[in-house]
Design an enzyme around this catalytic site. Structure first.
Site, PDB file in Angstrom:
ATOM      1  N   ARG A  53      33.947  53.560  23.722  1.00  0.00           N
ATOM      2  CA  ARG A  53      34.287  54.986  23.718  1.00  0.00           C
ATOM      3  C   ARG A  53      34.499  55.458  25.150  1.00  0.00           C
ATOM      4  NH1 ARG A  53      36.097  58.322  20.039  1.00  0.00           N
ATOM      5  NH2 ARG A  53      34.410  57.771  18.590  1.00  0.00           N
ATOM      6  N   ARG A  79      42.345  46.686  20.665  1.00  0.00           N
ATOM      7  CA  ARG A  79      41.280  47.187  21.530  1.00  0.00           C
ATOM      8  C   ARG A  79      39.954  46.445  21.353  1.00  0.00           C
ATOM      9  NH1 ARG A  79      38.990  52.921  19.312  1.00  0.00           N
ATOM     10  NH2 ARG A  79      38.850  52.431  17.095  1.00  0.00           N
ATOM     11  N   HIS A 152      45.162  55.507  25.206  1.00  0.00           N
ATOM     12  CA  HIS A 152      44.300  56.601  24.732  1.00  0.00           C
ATOM     13  C   HIS A 152      43.368  57.064  25.862  1.00  0.00           C
ATOM     14  CE1 HIS A 152      41.642  58.845  22.146  1.00  0.00           C
ATOM     15  NE2 HIS A 152      42.091  58.320  21.024  1.00  0.00           N
ATOM     16  N   ASP A 196      43.475  68.207  17.987  1.00  0.00           N
ATOM     17  CA  ASP A 196      44.033  66.892  17.648  1.00  0.00           C
ATOM     18  C   ASP A 196      45.516  67.091  17.370  1.00  0.00           C
ATOM     19  OD1 ASP A 196      44.493  64.300  16.955  1.00  0.00           O
ATOM     20  OD2 ASP A 196      43.011  64.205  15.343  1.00  0.00           O
ATOM     21  N   GLU A 254      47.299  61.259  25.984  1.00  0.00           N
ATOM     22  CA  GLU A 254      47.704  59.882  25.731  1.00  0.00           C
ATOM     23  C   GLU A 254      49.219  59.707  25.771  1.00  0.00           C
ATOM     24  OE1 GLU A 254      45.857  58.761  21.978  1.00  0.00           O
ATOM     25  OE2 GLU A 254      44.438  60.415  22.241  1.00  0.00           O
TER      26      GLU A 254
END
Length: 291
Positions: A53, A79, A152, A196, A254
């Site tokens: 994270r 990832r 990201h 978002d 991003e």
């Protein structure tokens, strides 16, 4: 799960940085004379196979749960796989590492079923006065394929409630929090709760951060999507690796190609997306180390 090996450290006169081989995941970049730019959760699980994270996760070959939904794991498998170091070098003003990942590294049958294509990806991380990231994907299969991608980036801010993002005025976006399509940004973007948004924009943007007295400038190439995310207080409180107070410390801006802007590659074709962050001081930087 086993604990991840320590990240690879990098340094030059203009910056220090660090990258984990899992996910080719940059977790630290501190330009000389400035506060850190990449946010990393102090409680993230640093375990093999678990997403980290913070920093800059690579989302590939799909974003979130995929354009058509139902894809797992979220944001693809790249990832959490170990990428291979092809080269690393340092000069007075730049430290560079090149990573490689291919379909041969995808051993989970479920992942291979969801993306049953041969590919080769290269990722170049350059630490210096700016942080430059370059993701190249080549179709080595005999069939064409589509993929989504995102870098990201979690960017440190002094207080997200005081920060704003410039450069998206007039851009259309999908608001995932409100479940609305074809929204249009009016003016700068501020933050007072969960955000978002998936913007159809390739423009340069700036994160204006009065709390730290600086501006983070973000330039992209071959990226038609800009994603802006912050969990807000309620969602962050339900996320153990962020917590009720962590949401004010970062914003994700991003570089991406997602949904209707997914990349289509014919056999032997290569697509390269670039993302670069630089820092400008606008006032006395509270994070600036003493002389």
């Amino acid at each position: 799960m086993s604990e991840l090996p320590d990240p690879r450290p990098f340094s030059c006169a203009d910056a220090t940085g660090a990258v984990y081989d899992q996910g080719a995941h940059a977790t630290d970049w501190i330009p000389t004379g400035h506060a850190p730019v990449l946010w990393l959760s102090p409680s993230t699980a640093l375990e093999t196979g678990s997403p980290i994270r913070g920093g800059v996760p690579i989302c590939f070959p799909w974003f979130a749960d995929g354009a058509e939904g139902g894809r797992k794991p979220k944001h693809g498998f790249a990832r959490t796989l170990r990428w291979h170091v092809e080269s690393r070098e340092s000069s007075d003003h730049e430290a560079v590492v090149v990573y490689r990942l291919s379909d041969a590294d995808v051993t989970d049958p479920a992942h291979r079923e969801q993306f049953p294509y041969r590919f080769e990806a290269y990722y170049v991380v350059r630490f210096g006065a700016g942080l430059s990231l370059e993701l190249s994907v080549t179709n080595t299969d005999e069939r064409p394929f589509d993929f989504e991608e995102a870098l990201h980036a979690y960017l440190v801010v002094g207080d997200v409630r005081k920060a704003r993002v410039e450069g998206l005025d007039g851009a259309t976006y999908r608001d995932k929090f409100l479940d609305r399509e074809d929204c249009v940004q009016e003016g700068d973007l501020g933050f007072d709760g969960e955000t978002d948004r998936v913007y159809r924009s390739s423009a340069e943007v700036a994160v204006v951060d009065p709390a730290l007295g600086r501006v983070l400038r973000i330039r992209k190439e071959n990226s038609d999507t800009t994603v802006v995310w912050n969990p807000g207080a309620d969602l962050a409180a339900a996320m153990p690796d962020i917590g009720p107070d962590g949401w004010t410390d970062f914003v994700c801006v991003e570089g991406a190609n997602t949904h209707s802007d997914a990349v289509h590659l014919e056999p032997d074709e290569t697509h390269t997306m670039r993302y670069r962050v630089t820092v400008e001081t606008t006032a006395e930087d509270p994070g600036r180390p003493p002389a």
